[in-house]
Motif scaffolding. Structure first.
Motif, PDB file in Angstrom:
ATOM      1  N   THR A  36      54.137 -33.081  41.592  1.00 30.14           N
ATOM      2  CA  THR A  36      54.734 -32.384  40.448  1.00 30.14           C
ATOM      3  C   THR A  36      53.679 -31.679  39.599  1.00 30.14           C
ATOM      4  O   THR A  36      54.008 -30.749  38.860  1.00 30.14           O
ATOM      5  N   GLY A  37      52.441 -32.136  39.689  1.00 30.00           N
ATOM      6  CA  GLY A  37      51.378 -31.557  38.882  1.00 30.00           C
ATOM      7  C   GLY A  37      51.368 -32.049  37.447  1.00 30.00           C
ATOM      8  O   GLY A  37      50.624 -31.538  36.614  1.00 30.00           O
ATOM      9  N   VAL A  38      52.166 -33.047  37.149  1.00 33.09           N
ATOM     10  CA  VAL A  38      52.233 -33.586  35.788  1.00 33.09           C
ATOM     11  C   VAL A  38      51.089 -34.587  35.595  1.00 33.09           C
ATOM     12  O   VAL A  38      50.914 -35.510  36.390  1.00 33.09           O
ATOM     13  N   ALA A  39      50.314 -34.381  34.550  1.00 36.40           N
ATOM     14  CA  ALA A  39      49.211 -35.277  34.211  1.00 36.40           C
ATOM     15  C   ALA A  39      49.636 -36.163  33.039  1.00 36.40           C
ATOM     16  O   ALA A  39      50.245 -35.678  32.084  1.00 36.40           O
ATOM     17  N   THR A  40      49.311 -37.445  33.142  1.00 29.78           N
ATOM     18  CA  THR A  40      49.630 -38.387  32.062  1.00 29.78           C
ATOM     19  C   THR A  40      48.364 -39.132  31.656  1.00 29.78           C
ATOM     20  O   THR A  40      47.540 -39.490  32.510  1.00 29.78           O
ATOM     21  N   TRP A  41      48.243 -39.355  30.358  1.00 25.46           N
ATOM     22  CA  TRP A  41      47.081 -40.066  29.827  1.00 25.46           C
ATOM     23  C   TRP A  41      47.083 -41.509  30.308  1.00 25.46           C
ATOM     24  O   TRP A  41      48.132 -42.160  30.338  1.00 25.46           O
ATOM     25  N   LEU A  42      45.915 -42.011  30.664  1.00 25.26           N
ATOM     26  CA  LEU A  42      45.767 -43.402  31.067  1.00 25.26           C
ATOM     27  C   LEU A  42      45.461 -44.278  29.853  1.00 25.26           C
ATOM     28  O   LEU A  42      44.951 -43.797  28.838  1.00 25.26           O
ATOM     29  N   LYS A  43      45.755 -45.545  30.009  1.00 19.08           N
ATOM     30  CA  LYS A  43      45.454 -46.517  28.963  1.00 19.08           C
ATOM     31  C   LYS A  43      43.946 -46.728  28.920  1.00 19.08           C
ATOM     32  O   LYS A  43      43.290 -46.833  29.952  1.00 19.08           O
ATOM     33  N   ARG A  44      43.393 -46.756  27.726  1.00 17.29           N
ATOM     34  CA  ARG A  44      41.964 -47.015  27.574  1.00 17.29           C
ATOM     35  C   ARG A  44      41.724 -48.523  27.577  1.00 17.29           C
ATOM     36  O   ARG A  44      42.418 -49.268  26.887  1.00 17.29           O
ATOM     37  N   PRO A  45      40.721 -48.944  28.330  1.00 23.04           N
ATOM     38  CA  PRO A  45      40.418 -50.381  28.355  1.00 23.04           C
ATOM     39  C   PRO A  45      39.756 -50.809  27.044  1.00 23.04           C
ATOM     40  O   PRO A  45      39.082 -50.019  26.401  1.00 23.04           O
ATOM     41  N   GLY A  46      39.959 -52.034  26.696  1.00 18.23           N
ATOM     42  CA  GLY A  46      39.284 -52.566  25.512  1.00 18.23           C
ATOM     43  C   GLY A  46      40.242 -52.975  24.426  1.00 18.23           C
ATOM     44  O   GLY A  46      41.419 -52.624  24.439  1.00 18.23           O
ATOM     45  N   GLU A  47      39.710 -53.734  23.510  1.00 20.95           N
ATOM     46  CA  GLU A  47      40.508 -54.297  22.419  1.00 20.95           C
ATOM     47  C   GLU A  47      40.097 -53.742  21.057  1.00 20.95           C
ATOM     48  O   GLU A  47      40.510 -54.277  20.032  1.00 20.95           O
ATOM     49  N   THR A  48      39.278 -52.711  21.046  1.00 21.02           N
ATOM     50  CA  THR A  48      38.857 -52.159  19.756  1.00 21.02           C
ATOM     51  C   THR A  48      40.052 -51.494  19.075  1.00 21.02           C
ATOM     52  O   THR A  48      41.037 -51.125  19.723  1.00 21.02           O
ATOM     53  N   LYS A  49      39.937 -51.331  17.783  1.00 25.21           N
ATOM     54  CA  LYS A  49      40.996 -50.691  17.007  1.00 25.21           C
ATOM     55  C   LYS A  49      41.249 -49.274  17.514  1.00 25.21           C
ATOM     56  O   LYS A  49      42.393 -48.829  17.630  1.00 25.21           O
ATOM     57  N   GLU A  50      40.154 -48.581  17.861  1.00 22.57           N
ATOM     58  CA  GLU A  50      40.263 -47.210  18.363  1.00 22.57           C
ATOM     59  C   GLU A  50      41.034 -47.156  19.682  1.00 22.57           C
ATOM     60  O   GLU A  50      41.888 -46.295  19.877  1.00 22.57           O
ATOM     61  N   CYS A  51      40.736 -48.093  20.603  1.00 21.40           N
ATOM     62  CA  CYS A  51      41.439 -48.135  21.894  1.00 21.40           C
ATOM     63  C   CYS A  51      42.920 -48.456  21.701  1.00 21.40           C
ATOM     64  O   CYS A  51      43.774 -47.845  22.342  1.00 21.40           O
ATOM     65  N   LYS A  52      43.210 -49.417  20.842  1.00 21.41           N
ATOM     66  CA  LYS A  52      44.606 -49.784  20.602  1.00 21.41           C
ATOM     67  C   LYS A  52      45.378 -48.614  20.004  1.00 21.41           C
ATOM     68  O   LYS A  52      46.516 -48.346  20.395  1.00 21.41           O
TER      69      LYS A  52
END
Length: 189
Positions: A36-52
């Motif tokens: 389909t060519g659709v790109a989706t953002w992946l989950k960022r690893p980590g528990e920092t406030k920024e990652c959450k």
């Protein structure tokens, strides 16, 4: 705010001299459905406030926004990029200045619809211009004679193919010449 990994360390963007992103870096950011060519953002690893915060806001959502040009664009590291170029790099592990949509649909970023090209090839696969008065590519009205002229650009430059009484005859000549001179990039419509 600089992008950081799950351990609070700055991301290694894999950026070369020309500020191109590596395929590995792009694969850490998003996933592409090749059909389909659709790109989706992946989950960022980590528990920092920024990652959450990132994961809550973006993970699993579609990458890019529709620009008035008709292309999907995405902002990375403060610079806006055409998404189809990033998808091509993501899959092929190489970047190219020009990426052509075979079907001319700017939103169809399926990998089989994207191909590397040079500027000339990209222009050849363009749509019929709005200012075109004949309704056919490479066909124009020669006002002094009232006949239809045909000229097609090939690798060696502009090739003039004559004047024709019937517009449809001129269009058929232009179509054949495009396929001979421009190959797979010679778009008819």
């Amino acid at each position: 705010v600089p992008m950081r990994d799950g351990h609070g360390q700055p991301f290694d963007f894999g950026i070369g001299k020309q500020h191109e992103f590596s395929a590995d870096f792009l694969r850490e950011l998003f996933h592409v459905d090749l059909f389909t060519g659709v790109a989706t953002w992946l989950k960022r690893p980590g528990e920092t406030k920024e990652c959450k915060r990132w994961n809550t806001r973006y993970a699993g959502k579609q990458v890019g926004h529709l620009h008035k040009s008709g292309y999907l664009r995405v902002k990375l590291l403060g610079k806006t990029h055409l998404l189809h170029r990033l998808i091509f790099t993501w899959y092929h592990d190489k970047s190219c200045m020009f990426i052509d949509h075979k079907d001319n649909n700017r939103l169809n970023n399926a990998i089989f619809n994207l191909r590397p090209c040079n500027k000339k090839q990209n222009v050849r696969n363009s749509r019929l211009r709005i200012s075109n008065s004949s309704g056919y590519k490479n066909v124009w009205l020669h006002k002094p004679t009232g006949k239809w002229g045909v000229s097609v650009t090939g690798d060696q430059g502009l090739v003039y193919l004559g004047l024709y009484v019937e517009k449809e005859t001129a269009a058929a000549v232009a179509k054949k010449a495009r396929h001979l001179l421009q190959g797979e990039f010679g778009r008819d419509v």
